[in-house]
Design a protein around this motif. Structure first.
Motif, PDB file in Angstrom:
ATOM      1  N   THR A  32       0.831  -1.174   0.129  1.00 27.05           N
ATOM      2  CA  THR A  32      -0.009  -0.157   0.087  1.00 27.05           C
ATOM      3  C   THR A  32       0.737   1.253   0.059  1.00 27.05           C
ATOM      4  O   THR A  32       0.748   2.413  -0.760  1.00 27.05           O
ATOM      5  N   GLU A  33       1.838   1.290   0.816  1.00 29.18           N
ATOM      6  CA  GLU A  33       2.984   2.349   0.821  1.00 29.18           C
ATOM      7  C   GLU A  33       3.569   2.464  -0.533  1.00 29.18           C
ATOM      8  O   GLU A  33       3.718   3.569  -0.996  1.00 29.18           O
ATOM      9  N   SER A  81       0.998   4.056  -3.009  1.00 28.59           N
ATOM     10  CA  SER A  81       0.919   5.609  -2.575  1.00 28.59           C
ATOM     11  C   SER A  81       2.273   6.510  -3.220  1.00 28.59           C
ATOM     12  O   SER A  81       2.122   7.443  -3.301  1.00 28.59           O
ATOM     13  N   TRP A 100      -5.851   8.537  -5.231  1.00 29.99           N
ATOM     14  CA  TRP A 100      -6.317   7.940  -4.288  1.00 29.99           C
ATOM     15  C   TRP A 100      -7.579   7.380  -4.155  1.00 29.99           C
ATOM     16  O   TRP A 100      -7.959   6.352  -3.547  1.00 29.99           O
TER      17      TRP A 100
END
Length: 114
Positions: free
Chosen positions: A59-60, A63, A108
């Motif tokens: 997820t990081e 992002s 996002w």
């Protein structure tokens, strides 16, 4: 405390490796590019995966890619405007910040949320 020390050591090592790569490239203006962002991102991802797990690290990473893409569009717009018209860089960079935030937010909102 151990995590901060580990982050310092891993970050410093990765920054040094990327700085050496940047030093080998021509022109020398690439040295700063290779010395900063990729090394910090890799060090952060490595520590995140070690402490939080691979799913959180993924997820990081997504992002970071969304932010990098949004920054690419921002930097492209700023450089195009600065080359095309005679305006002050401060006004262009501040004026284009909403583009960076909007693109990152849209990416996002489209599904980067965990």
């Amino acid at each position: 405390m151990i995590q901060i020390l580990l982050r310092f050591l891993v970050g410093g090592t990765v920054v040094s490796v990327f700085a050496m790569i940047g030093d080998l490239l021509k022109p020398k203006s690439f040295a700063g590019l290779f010395g900063a962002a990729p090394s910090v991102a890799l060090a952060t991802l490595g520590l995140t995966i070690a402490t939080e797990g691979a799913s959180y690290g993924a997820t990081e990473a997504r992002s970071m890619m969304a932010g990098a893409f949004a920054f690419f569009l921002y930097a492209s717009l700023v450089s195009w405007v600065l080359m095309r018209w005679q305006v002050k860089a401060l006004f262009v960079t501040l004026g284009a910040l909403p583009l960076w935030f909007a693109v990152a937010f849209v990416i996002w909102a489209l599904g980067l949320r965990p």
